[in-house]
Design a protein around this motif. Structure first.
Motif, mmCIF file in Angstrom:
data_model
loop_
_atom_site.group_PDB
_atom_site.id
_atom_site.type_symbol
_atom_site.label_atom_id
_atom_site.label_comp_id
_atom_site.label_asym_id
_atom_site.label_seq_id
_atom_site.Cartn_x
_atom_site.Cartn_y
_atom_site.Cartn_z
ATOM 1 N N ALA A 311 13.596 29.800 -5.135
ATOM 2 C CA ALA A 311 13.001 30.054 -3.822
ATOM 3 C C ALA A 311 12.491 31.485 -3.710
ATOM 4 N N CYS A 312 13.125 32.398 -4.438
ATOM 5 C CA CYS A 312 12.788 33.827 -4.331
ATOM 6 C C CYS A 312 11.563 34.203 -5.155
ATOM 7 N N ILE A 313 11.405 33.592 -6.322
ATOM 8 C CA ILE A 313 10.385 33.987 -7.282
ATOM 9 C C ILE A 313 9.110 33.154 -7.089
ATOM 10 N N PRO A 314 7.929 33.764 -7.154
ATOM 11 C CA PRO A 314 6.687 32.986 -6.989
ATOM 12 C C PRO A 314 6.549 31.898 -8.051
ATOM 13 N N ASP A 315 6.044 30.745 -7.620
ATOM 14 C CA ASP A 315 5.728 29.674 -8.556
ATOM 15 C C ASP A 315 4.277 29.239 -8.344
ATOM 16 N N ALA A 316 3.792 28.355 -9.200
ATOM 17 C CA ALA A 316 2.379 27.985 -9.173
ATOM 18 C C ALA A 316 1.958 27.325 -7.862
ATOM 19 N N PRO A 317 2.726 26.387 -7.291
ATOM 20 C CA PRO A 317 2.309 25.801 -6.009
ATOM 21 C C PRO A 317 2.187 26.834 -4.891
ATOM 22 N N ARG A 318 3.135 27.785 -4.832
ATOM 23 C CA ARG A 318 3.061 28.829 -3.806
ATOM 24 C C ARG A 318 1.803 29.678 -3.986
ATOM 25 N N VAL A 319 1.488 30.028 -5.222
ATOM 26 C CA VAL A 319 0.294 30.826 -5.488
ATOM 27 C C VAL A 319 -0.962 30.019 -5.174
ATOM 28 N N ALA A 320 -0.949 28.741 -5.519
ATOM 29 C CA ALA A 320 -2.102 27.888 -5.219
ATOM 30 C C ALA A 320 -2.345 27.816 -3.718
ATOM 31 N N ASP A 321 -1.279 27.699 -2.935
ATOM 32 C CA ASP A 321 -1.428 27.677 -1.475
ATOM 33 C C ASP A 321 -2.011 28.994 -0.968
ATOM 34 N N ALA A 322 -1.574 30.104 -1.559
ATOM 35 C CA ALA A 322 -2.090 31.410 -1.147
ATOM 36 C C ALA A 322 -3.572 31.551 -1.490
ATOM 37 N N ILE A 323 -3.990 31.001 -2.616
ATOM 38 C CA ILE A 323 -5.406 31.038 -2.988
ATOM 39 C C ILE A 323 -6.232 30.237 -1.984
ATOM 40 N N ARG A 324 -5.758 29.070 -1.635
ATOM 41 C CA ARG A 324 -6.481 28.247 -0.659
ATOM 42 C C ARG A 324 -6.587 28.968 0.686
ATOM 43 N N ALA A 325 -5.485 29.590 1.112
ATOM 44 C CA ALA A 325 -5.489 30.305 2.390
ATOM 45 C C ALA A 325 -6.458 31.493 2.350
ATOM 46 N N LEU A 326 -6.513 32.166 1.218
ATOM 47 C CA LEU A 326 -7.416 33.307 1.084
ATOM 48 C C LEU A 326 -8.869 32.860 1.195
ATOM 49 N N LEU A 327 -9.203 31.743 0.589
ATOM 50 C CA LEU A 327 -10.575 31.250 0.653
ATOM 51 C C LEU A 327 -10.926 30.698 2.032
ATOM 52 N N ALA A 328 -9.914 30.349 2.810
ATOM 53 C CA ALA A 328 -10.164 29.801 4.144
ATOM 54 C C ALA A 328 -10.397 30.884 5.194
ATOM 55 N N ARG A 329 -10.214 32.141 4.830
ATOM 56 C CA ARG A 329 -10.383 33.221 5.814
ATOM 57 C C ARG A 329 -11.844 33.315 6.264
#
Length: 329
Positions: A311-329
């Protein structure tokens, strides 16, 4: 039409690439020594020095007590005297114990003596979480990046583990070489012929046009996995492996951000005053402000409990969600 001939490659594990680099440099230069816990007959805590003790013996490979401050201090003195010691610190957390000798002596020696003395030493230390708890899981490379006179590198592939180690052992000042527990058993292609990787040169691991993703060390594997996930949504990631943290290759990052218009930085350490923050600030000084987000460990110690660690360390799904959110700005 002429084609560039690719170098011959051999498949090996990350730890084997480290062994090969150190063996070659010890063979070339009798001043190269190894100091650390379990580096002798045992072959290193992660078997990254396997077989070297049989070749070079106790005169050049010395097991030390659990005394990181003393080991780094001895290495700094030996370096000033003309040797090229490689110090192995099993857990990056305990590198802190040797900060005085590393930062106040080795990193400053060339400055204090007007170039009369230097400390050509390498501190190889292992970072990252793998079920070993709060005091054996930290990534504190951002602390080291601000020290004048100190170079910091973090390979993510066997080829770079090999090439950066060889460059580090030939460097005329102190180098902190950061590997990761989870990388030692990973395989990869490594050049058959001697190939050094220069400091201050990043590598584009995946070409893309929508967002620039920057990381280093084990998190590069997470970044590439995340890029593969969002590719299914039609999102194209330019994935950059820093490899060298001090000096940084901001030219490569800024060039990518100019093309994509967005930046995501990823690290296993804390994001406050982290690697990603420094990368972003230096990049935006060149490109102007761009949409940016940073991903790192949650602001809590890394637990030995596998559920809490994950839960503490970044994983691929969390990073993928962050990429999607960044592109949605």
């Amino acid at each position: 039409m002429l084609y560039e001939q690719k170098p011959a490659m051999a498949r090996m594990f990350f730890r084997e690439a480290v062994t090969r680099a150190v063996r070659e440099e010890m063979t070339l230069d009798p001043h190269v020594l190894i100091l650390g816990q379990d580096v002798g007959a045992f072959g290193g805590s992660y078997r990254e020095f396997d077989g070297l003790y049989k070749i070079f013996g106790p005169d050049r490979i010395r097991d030390t007590p659990v005394a990181e401050a003393a080991t780094i201090g001895i290495a700094a003195g030996a370096a000033a005297a003309g040797y090229r010691p490689l110090v192995s610190i099993t857990y990056m957390d305990f590198l802190m114990l040797g900060f005085d000798a590393l930062i106040n002596y080795a990193a400053k020696l060339r400055y204090k003596t007007a170039g009369g003395l230097s400390a050509p030493m390498v501190v190889k230390t292992t970072a990252g979480a793998q079920g070993q708890g709060v005091a054996h899981s930290q990534c504190i490379e951002a602390w080291l990046m601000s020290v004048p006179g100190l170079r910091v590198v973090a390979p993510s592939t066997p080829a770079d583990a090999y090439g950066l180690m060889k460059t580090a052992l030939r460097c005329d000042g102190p180098v902190v070489y950061i590997d990761h527990k989870r990388l030692f058993p990973t395989p990869g292609d490594t050049p058959v012929t001697e190939t050094l990787v220069p400091f201050g040169k990043a590598c584009i691991r995946r070409d893309g046009s929508d967002v620039t993703v920057v990381s280093h060390g084990y998190m590069m594997r997470v970044a590439l996995d995340a890029a593969q996930i969002v590719a299914q949504d039609g999102i194209s990631c330019d994935v950059i492996d820093l490899r060298s943290l001090a000096p940084l290759d901001i030219d490569t990052v800024a060039g990518s951000v100019e093309r994509t218009g967005r930046l995501l930085t990823l690290e296993e350490g804390q994001v406050v005053c982290g690697v990603g923050t420094e990368v972003a600030i230096q990049t935006f000084e060149r490109t102007g402000p761009k949409p940016w987000t940073r991903i790192g460990a949650l602001p809590a110690p890394v637990s030995s409990n596998p559920v809490l660690e994950a839960a503490c360390i970044p994983d691929a799904p969390r990073v993928a969600d962050a990429i999607r959110a960044l592109l949605a700005r």
